[in-house]
Enzyme design. Structure first.
Site: not given
Length: 272
Positions: A116, A44, A157
């Site tokens: 995300k 990321e 993440c």
């Protein structure tokens, strides 16, 4: 469809210098290609980690203009390798970006992208706090994309704390799930290995989790420990705390083997 391939996880410690980070990650990608990797995965925000999240807006790029996307698309074509660009900030509006992951094929074409979904809004001890939603627009679509060896589900993440997303990806046919991250050292030490092993076991998928490592000049620390986890929950590689390239040989048939022994994806039941 072939069952065997080699994945390489890049573990870097990006700073607020886009050109420097691109140069370093270019070298890592070439090292990965020299090591016969078929799929090269970056963390990321691998190309730039800013001191202040507002800098992603003030110095931001649209997707088509982003220097890292342009560079690594060309590099994928040059090397003839699949690449997962863990995530890059790309402009969503005049006040926010998307935290977007990109899958690039060996001819340099963009074949899938993922924004995300779950944003990192947390308050840890000792004044360590983050509010990703202040500068990032959340995605709203789960993405599964075909690779030559099976199907890849894309996450980023903080998504790893939401198992419903991973189960959904597995039920849509994912054999592998990517979790590029810049996990904090605080939460990484407590939760990283446990969460990633759990997501692999629950889904019967391989997990590819390239992470950023190291301490930045302004104090921010990221956990490192890039992991490849098997569908049985075994850690196949652990990148530790230093920058580098880490390889794992992947056998797609282990997905079928794990799911045949414990077919939990077929055992879901409705309940009140």
């Amino acid at each position: 469809m072939t069952a065997m391939f080699r994945v390489a996880l890049i573990q870097n410690s990006a700073i607020d210098d886009l050109a420097r980070n691109i140069q370093e990650c270019d070298k890592f990608a070439r090292d990965a290609a020299a090591g016969d990797a078929d799929l090269i995965c970056f963390p990321e925000y691998f190309a730039c980690l800013e001191q202040n999240d507002a800098a992603y807006i003030s110095g931001g790029f649209t997707q088509n203009e982003h220097p890292a996307l342009i560079h690594f698309s060309a590099l994928a074509s040059e090397l003839g390798k699949w690449m997962l660009l863990g995530s890059l900030p790309v402009m969503a509006s005049t006040t926010k970006v998307y935290n977007r992951s990109f899958l690039i094929n060996p001819t340099g074409e963009l074949v899938a992208s993922y924004d995300k979904i779950h944003l990192f809004n947390v308050a840890l001890k000792k004044g360590e706090h983050y509010k990703e939603s202040k500068t990032v627009t959340a995605g709203d679509s789960a993405i599964v994309s075909a690779l030559p060896w099976g199907k890849l589900g894309l996450t980023i993440c903080y998504d790893v704390r939401f198992p419903q997303l991973y189960r959904h990806l597995a039920n849509r046919g994912a054999d592998f799930i990517s979790v590029p991250a810049a996990f904090t050292a605080t939460t990484g030490k407590a939760h990283w290995h446990i969460l990633l092993r759990a997501r692999a076991i629950e889904t019967g998928c391989f997990i590819f989790a390239p992470g950023q490592c190291g301490r930045r000049p302004w104090g921010r620390r990221t956990y490192g420990h890039s992991l490849v986890v098997s569908p049985w929950g075994e850690i196949l590689i652990d990148g530790g705390e230093e920058s580098g390239v880490f390889f794992a040989d992947i056998d797609r048939t282990l997905v079928d083997e794990a799911r045949a022994m414990i077919p939990s994806l077929a055992h879901d039941r409705e309940f009140e």
